[in-house]
Design a protein around this motif. Sequence first.
Motif, PDB file in Angstrom:
ATOM      1  N   GLY A  85       0.805  -1.199   0.000  1.00 28.27           N
ATOM      2  CA  GLY A  85       0.000   0.000   0.000  1.00 28.27           C
ATOM      3  C   GLY A  85       0.841   1.252   0.000  1.00 28.27           C
ATOM      4  N   ASP A  86       0.159   2.367   0.082  1.00 29.48           N
ATOM      5  CA  ASP A  86       0.797   3.680   0.121  1.00 29.48           C
ATOM      6  C   ASP A  86       0.469   4.333   1.453  1.00 29.48           C
ATOM      7  N   ILE A  87       1.442   5.026   2.008  1.00 28.52           N
ATOM      8  CA  ILE A  87       1.233   5.777   3.234  1.00 28.52           C
ATOM      9  C   ILE A  87       1.707   7.206   3.003  1.00 28.52           C
ATOM     10  N   THR A  88       0.845   8.155   3.333  1.00 29.51           N
ATOM     11  CA  THR A  88       1.185   9.567   3.215  1.00 29.51           C
ATOM     12  C   THR A  88       1.822  10.039   4.510  1.00 29.51           C
ATOM     13  N   VAL A  89       2.919  10.753   4.376  1.00 30.08           N
ATOM     14  CA  VAL A  89       3.597  11.370   5.516  1.00 30.08           C
ATOM     15  C   VAL A  89       3.805  12.842   5.172  1.00 30.08           C
ATOM     16  N   PRO A  90       4.073  13.695   6.148  1.00 30.89           N
ATOM     17  CA  PRO A  90       4.308  15.103   5.830  1.00 30.89           C
ATOM     18  C   PRO A  90       5.457  15.250   4.820  1.00 30.89           C
ATOM     19  N   GLY A  91       5.155  15.840   3.695  1.00 28.51           N
ATOM     20  CA  GLY A  91       6.161  16.058   2.662  1.00 28.51           C
ATOM     21  C   GLY A  91       6.072  15.122   1.481  1.00 28.51           C
ATOM     22  N   GLY A  92       5.293  14.046   1.595  1.00 28.96           N
ATOM     23  CA  GLY A  92       5.201  13.114   0.478  1.00 28.96           C
ATOM     24  C   GLY A  92       4.541  11.808   0.867  1.00 28.96           C
ATOM     25  N   MET A  93       5.042  10.720   0.294  1.00 28.95           N
ATOM     26  CA  MET A  93       4.455   9.417   0.546  1.00 28.95           C
ATOM     27  C   MET A  93       5.478   8.328   0.286  1.00 28.95           C
ATOM     28  N   PHE A  94       5.131   7.115   0.708  1.00 25.27           N
ATOM     29  CA  PHE A  94       5.953   5.964   0.353  1.00 25.27           C
ATOM     30  C   PHE A  94       5.063   4.766   0.095  1.00 25.27           C
ATOM     31  N   ARG A  95       5.581   3.846  -0.697  1.00 25.88           N
ATOM     32  CA  ARG A  95       4.890   2.609  -1.037  1.00 25.88           C
ATOM     33  C   ARG A  95       5.623   1.463  -0.362  1.00 25.88           C
TER      34      ARG A  95
ATOM     35  N   GLN B 214       5.608  -2.989   0.709  1.00 26.52           N
ATOM     36  CA  GLN B 214       5.155  -4.352   0.460  1.00 26.52           C
ATOM     37  C   GLN B 214       5.536  -5.198   1.663  1.00 26.52           C
ATOM     38  N   ILE B 215       4.612  -6.030   2.124  1.00 20.74           N
ATOM     39  CA  ILE B 215       4.868  -6.916   3.262  1.00 20.74           C
ATOM     40  C   ILE B 215       5.107  -8.321   2.729  1.00 20.74           C
ATOM     41  N   VAL B 216       6.209  -8.932   3.149  1.00 19.45           N
ATOM     42  CA  VAL B 216       6.507 -10.320   2.796  1.00 19.45           C
ATOM     43  C   VAL B 216       6.536 -11.096   4.115  1.00 19.45           C
ATOM     44  N   VAL B 217       5.422 -11.743   4.416  1.00 17.55           N
ATOM     45  CA  VAL B 217       5.230 -12.360   5.724  1.00 17.55           C
ATOM     46  C   VAL B 217       6.240 -13.481   5.968  1.00 17.55           C
ATOM     47  N   ARG B 218       6.456 -14.356   5.003  1.00 12.59           N
ATOM     48  CA  ARG B 218       7.346 -15.505   5.228  1.00 12.59           C
ATOM     49  C   ARG B 218       8.788 -15.096   5.472  1.00 12.59           C
ATOM     50  N   ARG B 219       9.173 -13.921   5.005  1.00  8.72           N
ATOM     51  CA  ARG B 219      10.522 -13.407   5.289  1.00  8.72           C
ATOM     52  C   ARG B 219      10.525 -12.455   6.476  1.00  8.72           C
ATOM     53  N   GLU B 220       9.337 -12.172   7.012  1.00 11.92           N
ATOM     54  CA  GLU B 220       9.158 -11.243   8.127  1.00 11.92           C
ATOM     55  C   GLU B 220       9.807  -9.891   7.831  1.00 11.92           C
ATOM     56  N   ARG B 221       9.418  -9.334   6.681  1.00  7.48           N
ATOM     57  CA  ARG B 221       9.967  -8.061   6.238  1.00  7.48           C
ATOM     58  C   ARG B 221       8.881  -7.137   5.732  1.00  7.48           C
ATOM     59  N   VAL B 222       9.078  -5.864   6.004  1.00  2.53           N
ATOM     60  CA  VAL B 222       8.307  -4.795   5.382  1.00  2.53           C
ATOM     61  C   VAL B 222       9.300  -4.074   4.486  1.00  2.53           C
ATOM     62  N   PHE B 223       9.050  -4.113   3.188  1.00  2.00           N
ATOM     63  CA  PHE B 223       9.945  -3.472   2.233  1.00  2.00           C
ATOM     64  C   PHE B 223       9.375  -2.124   1.817  1.00  2.00           C
ATOM     65  N   ILE B 224      10.189  -1.091   1.881  1.00  2.00           N
ATOM     66  CA  ILE B 224       9.839   0.222   1.348  1.00  2.00           C
ATOM     67  C   ILE B 224      10.329   0.204  -0.098  1.00  2.00           C
ATOM     68  N   VAL B 225       9.383   0.178  -1.044  1.00  3.49           N
ATOM     69  CA  VAL B 225       9.765   0.007  -2.435  1.00  3.49           C
ATOM     70  C   VAL B 225       9.787   1.314  -3.236  1.00  3.49           C
ATOM     71  N   GLN B 226       9.160   2.360  -2.712  1.00  5.07           N
ATOM     72  CA  GLN B 226       9.188   3.649  -3.404  1.00  5.07           C
ATOM     73  C   GLN B 226       9.038   4.767  -2.389  1.00  5.07           C
ATOM     74  N   VAL B 227       9.822   5.805  -2.557  1.00  8.09           N
ATOM     75  CA  VAL B 227       9.746   6.989  -1.702  1.00  8.09           C
ATOM     76  C   VAL B 227       9.567   8.185  -2.623  1.00  8.09           C
ATOM     77  N   THR B 228       8.536   8.983  -2.345  1.00  8.39           N
ATOM     78  CA  THR B 228       8.256  10.161  -3.170  1.00  8.39           C
ATOM     79  C   THR B 228       8.177  11.392  -2.296  1.00  8.39           C
ATOM     80  N   TYR B 229       9.142  12.284  -2.458  1.00 10.27           N
ATOM     81  CA  TYR B 229       9.128  13.550  -1.726  1.00 10.27           C
ATOM     82  C   TYR B 229       8.484  14.605  -2.599  1.00 10.27           C
TER      83      TYR B 229
END
Length: 85
Positions: free
Chosen positions: A55-65, A67-82
């Motif tokens: 999904g996408d999350i909006t933060v002050p100044g922009g957003m980031f996209r 992806q959650i990979v449960v079997r690897r127990e990781r949250v990957f930040i795949v895109q950052v947009t300022y």
Amino acid sequence: MSWKWEYAFGAEQASRTAPSEFVAAVEKKAAELMRMCEAKYLDGTLHQDAGPKGGDITVPGGMFRYQIVVRRERVFIVQVTYLGF
């Protein structure tokens, strides 16, 4: 294994050019998302169902996209947009 978050692809490179306040907001939200996954998927390595959508999350100044990979127990930040707002 324990849950972690990390940058993927070119997101880390993009975060290097963004202001530090924006990057701090992205990393704070990523840590919150990671803690949510840690509580929801107690042992992600045993997860058998389809993984959650990213999904996408909006933060002050922009957003980031992310992806959650449960079997690897990781949250990957795949895109950052300022956007500077």
